[in-house]
Enzyme design. Structure first.
Site, PDB file in Angstrom:
ATOM      1  N   LYS A 126       0.806  -1.228   0.000  1.00 44.47           N
ATOM      2  CA  LYS A 126       0.000   0.000   0.000  1.00 44.47           C
ATOM      3  C   LYS A 126       0.844   1.285   0.000  1.00 44.47           C
ATOM      4  CE  LYS A 126      -4.428  -1.567   1.769  1.00 44.47           C
ATOM      5  NZ  LYS A 126      -5.473  -1.309   2.759  1.00 44.47           N
ATOM      6  N   ASP A 151     -10.334   3.137   1.720  1.00 40.43           N
ATOM      7  CA  ASP A 151     -10.658   2.400   2.953  1.00 40.43           C
ATOM      8  C   ASP A 151     -11.531   3.232   3.898  1.00 40.43           C
ATOM      9  OD1 ASP A 151      -9.360   0.001   2.331  1.00 40.43           O
ATOM     10  OD2 ASP A 151      -7.447   0.703   3.120  1.00 40.43           O
TER      11      ASP A 151
END
Ligand code: ATR
Length: 276
Positions: free
Chosen positions: A70, A106
């Protein structure tokens, strides 16, 4: 001759076999009758950049990115959304004419799940309590601040991690000692577990929730099991709870829209397809 190419996307991680995203995307593609494919791609860190640079030439419109890539996904991008920059990590890459665009959905998934599960939730009604200071906590904190919570009480077993996180998010965050987390629940409007406590195979959840008001909305980003010890304990106090599966489903929506050109719905059928 037709230049029509079937749109492709995927999820990149190491390991990747446990990811539920391929099942989720396959369900949405078939539900909406869209011709497209979404693949799980096991990629080691040493190969990440080369793979990302190759995918657009193979017809990929973009990719979801999960552990351990990420941060690397953010670093490789030509353009970065404000929220990905604030969180310091990306989970959604889109390949365009003007290069690679990195986003982090997210936090969007986290808040969209709460709004769907508890439509009358009022984030501004009181402090939020967030347990944990790992990668998932960063996105949760960012989205709670965006949603308008007045303050966040952040408790983590390792206090220094919570302090580092609080320093990047500013004065709305108050760090609380882990062994005093029970006091942090007093007067809270929202409570969130982002730790692995209560997850299948991890340490048991043993926090005292006796100060948590019945008016609080409680959620857990753990979704295996779906009904976690934190949610069960909160309901015993009269609180409303929302499980964490919807965060996974909602975080996938922006990528699906960008790569396949339609807006998927998160419904009971979506949950069932992913859990099957
Ligand atoms: P992620 O990036 O998915 O959030 P992580 O970085 O491993 O995962 O973070 C896991 C979180 O669970 C951390 O907040 C961790 O606390 P520490 O920072 O002190 O490690 C928390 N955690 C894991 N096991 C715990 C336990 N037994 N008691 C309290 N907190 C725990």
């Amino acid at each position: 001759m037709s230049t029509h190419r079937i749109p492709l996307a995927g999820v990149i991680g190491a390991p990747i076999s446990h990811s539920r995203s391929p099942r989720l995307f396959a369900h949405w593609l078939s539900e909406m009758g869209i011709e497209g494919h979404y693949a799980p791609l096991h990629v080691e860190p040493a190969d990440f950049e080369q793979v990302i640079r190759t995918l657009p030439r193979m017809g990929f419109r973009g990719a979801n990115v999960t552990l351990p890539h990420k941060e690397a996904a953010l670093a490789i991008a030509d353009r970065v959304s404000d929220r990905a920059r604030r969180i310091g990590a990306a989970n959604t890459l889109t390949f365009g004419e003007d290069g690679i665009h990195a986003d982090n959905t997210d936090g969007h998934g986290f808040v969209a799940n709460l709004r769907q599960g508890a439509p009358d939730w009022q984030p501004e009604a009181g402090p939020a309590v967030v347990l944990g200071a790992g990668g998932a906590a960063r996105a949760v904190l960012d989205s709670l601040i965006e949603a308008g919570v007045p303050t966040i009480r952040l408790a983590n077993r390792t206090r220094a991690r919570a302090e580092t996180l609080a320093a990047t998010f500013g004065p709305k965050i108050e760090v609380i000692d882990w062994d005093r987390a029970n006091e942090a629940f007093d007067g809270a409007a929202t409570a969130v577990n982002t730790t692995s406590l209560g997850m299948k195979g991890a340490d048991p959840f043993d926090l005292d929730l006796s100060a948590l008001p019945a008016s609080a909305l409680v959620t857990d980003i753990v979704y295996v099991p779906l009904d976690t010890p934190m949610l069960i304990a909160a309901r015993a106090r009269g609180c409303r709870t929302v499980d964490g599966l919807g965060m996974l489903l909602h975080q996938a929506v922006p990528g699906f829209e960008r790569w396949f050109g339609a807006t998927p719905q998160v419904t009971e059928a979506t949950r069932a397809a992913v859990l099957a």
